[in-house]
Design a protein around this motif. Structure first.
Motif, PDB file in Angstrom:
ATOM      1  N   ARG A   4       0.910  -0.946   0.348  1.00 18.64           N
ATOM      2  CA  ARG A   4       0.346  -0.216   0.255  1.00 18.64           C
ATOM      3  C   ARG A   4       0.660   0.878  -0.323  1.00 18.64           C
ATOM      4  NH1 ARG A   4      -5.279   1.540   0.379  1.00 18.64           N
ATOM      5  NH2 ARG A   4      -5.168   3.492   0.662  1.00 18.64           N
ATOM      6  N   ALA A   5       1.647   1.233   1.029  1.00 15.03           N
ATOM      7  CA  ALA A   5       2.876   2.665   1.157  1.00 15.03           C
ATOM      8  C   ALA A   5       3.884   2.524  -0.530  1.00 15.03           C
ATOM      9  CB  ALA A   5       3.758   2.297   2.292  1.00 15.03           C
ATOM     10  N   SER A   6       3.988   1.992  -0.917  1.00 20.22           N
ATOM     11  CA  SER A   6       5.112   1.545  -1.882  1.00 20.22           C
ATOM     12  C   SER A   6       3.681   2.369  -2.997  1.00 20.22           C
ATOM     13  CB  SER A   6       5.409   0.168  -2.496  1.00 20.22           C
ATOM     14  OG  SER A   6       5.814  -0.143  -1.521  1.00 20.22           O
ATOM     15  N   HIS A   7       2.560   1.747  -3.161  1.00 19.53           N
ATOM     16  CA  HIS A   7       1.755   2.283  -4.534  1.00 19.53           C
ATOM     17  C   HIS A   7       1.756   4.109  -4.058  1.00 19.53           C
ATOM     18  CE1 HIS A   7       0.898  -1.657  -5.508  1.00 19.53           C
ATOM     19  NE2 HIS A   7       1.158  -1.060  -6.840  1.00 19.53           N
ATOM     20  N   GLU A   8       1.270   4.242  -2.379  1.00 21.96           N
ATOM     21  CA  GLU A   8       0.778   5.702  -2.456  1.00 21.96           C
ATOM     22  C   GLU A   8       2.210   6.411  -2.719  1.00 21.96           C
ATOM     23  OE1 GLU A   8      -1.906   4.615   0.934  1.00 21.96           O
ATOM     24  OE2 GLU A   8      -0.449   5.619   1.702  1.00 21.96           O
ATOM     25  N   ASP A   9       3.708   5.566  -2.209  1.00 27.16           N
ATOM     26  CA  ASP A   9       4.773   6.250  -2.893  1.00 27.16           C
ATOM     27  C   ASP A   9       4.931   7.159  -4.156  1.00 27.16           C
ATOM     28  OD1 ASP A   9       5.188   7.288  -0.114  1.00 27.16           O
ATOM     29  OD2 ASP A   9       6.853   5.299  -0.017  1.00 27.16           O
ATOM     30  N   ALA A  10       4.853   5.768  -4.981  1.00 26.12           N
ATOM     31  CA  ALA A  10       4.806   6.308  -6.480  1.00 26.12           C
ATOM     32  C   ALA A  10       3.584   6.835  -7.180  1.00 26.12           C
ATOM     33  CB  ALA A  10       4.018   5.187  -6.827  1.00 26.12           C
ATOM     34  N   GLY A  11       2.392   6.979  -6.274  1.00 21.57           N
ATOM     35  CA  GLY A  11       1.212   7.683  -7.048  1.00 21.57           C
ATOM     36  C   GLY A  11       2.112   9.398  -6.334  1.00 21.57           C
ATOM     37  N   GLU A  12       2.500   9.627  -4.679  1.00 20.42           N
ATOM     38  CA  GLU A  12       2.675  10.977  -5.065  1.00 20.42           C
ATOM     39  C   GLU A  12       4.184  10.992  -5.462  1.00 20.42           C
ATOM     40  OE1 GLU A  12       3.990  11.261  -0.574  1.00 20.42           O
ATOM     41  OE2 GLU A  12       5.318  13.308  -1.020  1.00 20.42           O
ATOM     42  N   TYR A  13       4.815  10.297  -6.404  1.00 19.48           N
ATOM     43  CA  TYR A  13       6.040  10.736  -6.964  1.00 19.48           C
ATOM     44  C   TYR A  13       5.051  11.400  -8.592  1.00 19.48           C
ATOM     45  CZ  TYR A  13      10.816  10.023  -9.105  1.00 19.48           C
ATOM     46  OH  TYR A  13      11.949  10.580  -9.585  1.00 19.48           O
ATOM     47  N   ALA A  14       4.311  10.930  -8.693  1.00 15.77           N
ATOM     48  CA  ALA A  14       4.430  11.116  -9.964  1.00 15.77           C
ATOM     49  C   ALA A  14       3.859  12.338  -9.940  1.00 15.77           C
ATOM     50  CB  ALA A  14       3.105   9.560 -10.577  1.00 15.77           C
ATOM     51  N   ALA A  68      -1.199  10.778  -4.781  1.00 12.39           N
ATOM     52  CA  ALA A  68      -1.004  11.666  -5.783  1.00 12.39           C
ATOM     53  C   ALA A  68      -1.746  13.133  -5.027  1.00 12.39           C
ATOM     54  CB  ALA A  68      -1.884  11.327  -7.201  1.00 12.39           C
ATOM     55  N   ARG A  69      -2.802  12.584  -4.881  1.00 10.12           N
ATOM     56  CA  ARG A  69      -4.076  13.684  -3.644  1.00 10.12           C
ATOM     57  C   ARG A  69      -3.426  13.935  -2.798  1.00 10.12           C
ATOM     58  NH1 ARG A  69      -8.403   9.230  -3.975  1.00 10.12           N
ATOM     59  NH2 ARG A  69      -9.044   9.627  -6.308  1.00 10.12           N
ATOM     60  N   ARG A  70      -2.106  13.148  -2.209  1.00 12.04           N
ATOM     61  CA  ARG A  70      -0.686  14.483  -1.089  1.00 12.04           C
ATOM     62  C   ARG A  70      -0.576  15.333  -1.615  1.00 12.04           C
ATOM     63  NH1 ARG A  70       1.446   8.218   1.492  1.00 12.04           N
ATOM     64  NH2 ARG A  70       3.220   9.198   0.039  1.00 12.04           N
ATOM     65  N   VAL A  71      -0.304  15.539  -2.790  1.00 10.04           N
ATOM     66  CA  VAL A  71      -0.079  16.357  -3.237  1.00 10.04           C
ATOM     67  C   VAL A  71      -0.882  18.033  -3.996  1.00 10.04           C
ATOM     68  CG1 VAL A  71       2.158  17.708  -4.655  1.00 10.04           C
ATOM     69  CG2 VAL A  71       1.506  15.638  -4.339  1.00 10.04           C
ATOM     70  N   PRO A  72      -0.677  18.937  -2.579  1.00  7.78           N
ATOM     71  CA  PRO A  72      -2.281  19.836  -2.515  1.00  7.78           C
ATOM     72  C   PRO A  72      -1.680  20.432  -4.438  1.00  7.78           C
ATOM     73  CG  PRO A  72      -0.811  19.977  -0.966  1.00  7.78           C
ATOM     74  CD  PRO A  72      -0.413  18.480  -1.305  1.00  7.78           C
ATOM     75  N   ALA A  73       0.096  20.813  -4.823  1.00  9.19           N
ATOM     76  CA  ALA A  73      -0.058  21.493  -5.700  1.00  9.19           C
ATOM     77  C   ALA A  73      -0.715  20.616  -6.999  1.00  9.19           C
ATOM     78  CB  ALA A  73       1.626  21.897  -5.532  1.00  9.19           C
ATOM     79  N   TRP A  74      -0.789  19.551  -6.779  1.00  8.73           N
ATOM     80  CA  TRP A  74      -1.564  18.566  -8.232  1.00  8.73           C
ATOM     81  C   TRP A  74      -2.481  19.015  -8.467  1.00  8.73           C
ATOM     82  CZ3 TRP A  74      -3.604  13.806  -9.104  1.00  8.73           C
ATOM     83  CH2 TRP A  74      -3.076  13.265 -10.683  1.00  8.73           C
ATOM     84  N   THR A  75      -2.404  19.343 -10.329  1.00  7.03           N
ATOM     85  CA  THR A  75      -4.524  19.845 -10.606  1.00  7.03           C
ATOM     86  C   THR A  75      -4.476  18.971 -11.523  1.00  7.03           C
ATOM     87  OG1 THR A  75      -2.600  21.617 -12.215  1.00  7.03           O
ATOM     88  CG2 THR A  75      -3.312  22.535 -10.344  1.00  7.03           C
ATOM     89  N   GLY A  76      -3.767  17.442 -11.893  1.00  4.76           N
ATOM     90  CA  GLY A  76      -3.806  16.924 -12.809  1.00  4.76           C
ATOM     91  C   GLY A  76      -5.243  15.988 -12.353  1.00  4.76           C
ATOM     92  N   GLU A  77      -5.873  14.995 -13.259  1.00  3.78           N
ATOM     93  CA  GLU A  77      -6.956  14.795 -12.799  1.00  3.78           C
ATOM     94  C   GLU A  77      -6.256  13.209 -12.583  1.00  3.78           C
ATOM     95  OE1 GLU A  77     -10.244  13.784 -16.031  1.00  3.78           O
ATOM     96  OE2 GLU A  77      -8.455  14.497 -17.062  1.00  3.78           O
TER      97      GLU A  77
END
Ligand SMILES: Nc1ncnc2c1ncn2[C@@H]1O[C@H](COP(=O)(O)OP(=O)(O)O)[C@@H](O)[C@H]1O
Ligand SMILES: [Mg+2]
Length: 473
Positions: A382-392, A417-426
């Motif tokens: 789980r953590a690895s997928h979250e980290d990869a999403g954050e990296y993306a 990915a949603r952990r990155v507030p500045a990210w505006t992608g879909e």
């Protein structure tokens, strides 16, 4: 392979000959896929999840196989053994012992074994007849089957060694004892099965441990867990590095690394004998350490600097679906890296995606990542997928326009990915590749770049093929 009689095969494997002429000679390839059985060869029957090779024994012999290696009686010439992988290992070892002039190199690491093996083989082939596996023939089946292809003309074997647990690499090193051993990196591939990175390092370190005192351990100086393996080998240690100032120096290095429009690296190859400019035909900065490892191995085997640099420039991707970059007629670029995925290789692929949209072929376009799950990560899944999403979501340049997570197990990518507030992608979760394709079709415009990547089990290569208008594979 070197010609062996059925009597000799029975002797080497401790097996029983049944229905066969003891003097019949096997000189063709040993295969475990009956569809590949050919005249003069040997078919090893293996019971798999979906089918049992014993059911294809007669078909293999009809196709020309001299006999079948089997664990239960079959109605054709056969050598009955207790365990097929052990029999293949014994046969492979007897071939190695009969070919003392052949020099054996093993390559291991968490990511990049196949890419490095393919590069190294294309260098070493310049020195003389070389046996190297196609694709990832790197386990207790593929490894001995590769070794068995060697014959009296063989001068080099360039082998890929994989491990899913402790002892696996040590085992492969007993089947074909390497004098040259390359360790690329210690990462999270199969880390769940191993129980953490230190265990992965223990397992990969079995290669340097197996090398003799007159051997050479080729280690990545940029990975501290790999460099530490210098203390675990009797062999001479040679290191490679991409760093401007490598730890403890390094014999083979890359300076001035840059990527072209399609993400193909160029660099200056630095060796004790001099330097040479190299541009790779492979994509992604992660292929630079792979190229250095291949160069260091070829150098130890006696290839000169010109040969190494020419060989690297000419080398092509021999194994499919690893960072293939294709441009469609409408200007969309597709990165097909669907062969496999683990945390390190996902980051490497995302970096390449960022490069392409930043200054490369997709400049001005948007970046989309279609990611499936990463398998075999155990507790860290789980953590690895979250980290990869954050990296993306933190990707440089224009950033990621869309992250499409395919399948339920990949969904935590989106949480990351949603952990990155500045990210505006879909962020989109889709159940399967077909839905991912529909979502992309509504969005893609010329100049956009799409990365397709997941573990093997997700079979996302079909998505990449469909994007490119190829028939599914
Ligand atoms: N040195 C590296 N670091 C990180 N990722 C890599 C490296 N080399 C290759 N990769 C990526 O890892 C995946 C598997 O590559 P491959 O060469 O088949 O390695 P292996 O045989 O170890 O599985 C591909 O997605 C590839 O792009
Ligand atoms: Mg492989």
């Amino acid at each position: 392979m070197i010609p062996l009689s059925l009597a000799r095969i029975a002797q080497v494997t401790g097996g029983q000959l049944a229905h066969g002429d003891p003097e019949a000679i096997v000189s063709g390839e040993v295969v475990i896929d009956s569809r590949r059985a050919a005249p003069g060869g040997l078919f090893a029957a293996v019971a798999g999840e979906r089918s049992d090779g014993h059911d294809f024994a007669a078909a293999a012999v009809a196709a020309g196989a001299v006999a079948v290696l089997a664990t239960r009686p079959v109605p054709v010439p056969s050598v009955l053994v207790a365990d097929v992988p052990a029999a293949l290992a014994a046969l492979a070892r007897s071939v190695v012992d009969a070919l003392p002039r052949a020099r054996i190199a093993g390559i291991t690491g968490s990511s990049g074994k196949t890419s490095t093996k393919d590069l190294a083989a294309q260098l070493v082939e310049r020195l003389g007849p070389t046996i190297a596996p196609a694709g990832s023939f790197n386990n207790e089946f593929g490894h001995p089957l590769t070794v068995l292809r060697a014959d009296a003309s063989t001068r080099y074997l360039v082998l890929e060694l994989s491990a899913r647990g402790l002892g696996h690499i040590a085992y492969l090193c007993r089947v074909a004892p390497p004098r040259y051993g390359v360790v690329l990196n210690v990462g999270h591939a199969h880390a769940g099965e191993f129980g953490g990175l230190d265990q992965v390092a223990r397992a990969k370190g079995e290669l340097p441990e197996a090398l003799p005192a007159d051997g050479v351990a080729i280690l990545n100086a940029d990975d501290p867990r790999v460099l530490a393996m210098a203390d675990r080998t009797a062999a001479r240690v040679v290191t490679f590095s991409c760093a401007p100032e490598p730890a403890r120096g390094a014999a083979v290095r890359a300076a001035d690394i840059r990527l072209d429009d399609l993400g193909r690296p160029g660099f200056t190859l630095l060796t004790p004998e001099g330097s040479a400019p190299v541009t790779l035909r492979l994509h992604g900065a992660h292929n630079v350490p792979n190229a250095l490892a291949a160069a260091a191995l070829a150098r130890e085997l006696g290839l000169d600097l010109d040969g190494i640099a020419d060989g690297l420039r000419a080398a092509t991707a021999r194994s499919r679906w690893r960072m293939e970059v294709h441009q469609r007629g409408d200007g969309v670029t597709v990165i097909n890296d669907a062969y496999n995925a683990n945390p390190e290789s996902v980051r490497a692929a995302l970096d390449a995606l960022a490069h392409l949209t930043q200054g490369g072929a997709g400049h001005g376009g948007r970046a989309f990542a279609v990611l499936g799950h990463m398998a075999e990560l155990g507790d860290t899944t789980r953590a690895s997928h979250e980290d990869a999403g954050e990296y993306a979501a933190r990707l440089g340049g224009p950033g990621l326009a869309g992250l499409i997570a395919v399948g339920e197990e990949a969904a935590p990518l989106l949480d990351g990915a949603r952990r990155v507030p500045a990210w505006t992608g879909e962020a989109l979760a889709v159940p399967d590749g077909a839905t991912a394709l529909e979502e992309l079709a509504n969005r893609l415009k010329p100049s956009d770049v799409v990365l397709v990547k997941a573990s093997r089990a997700a079979h996302l290569e079909g998505v990449a093929a469909a994007l490119l208008g190829e028939a599914g594979q």
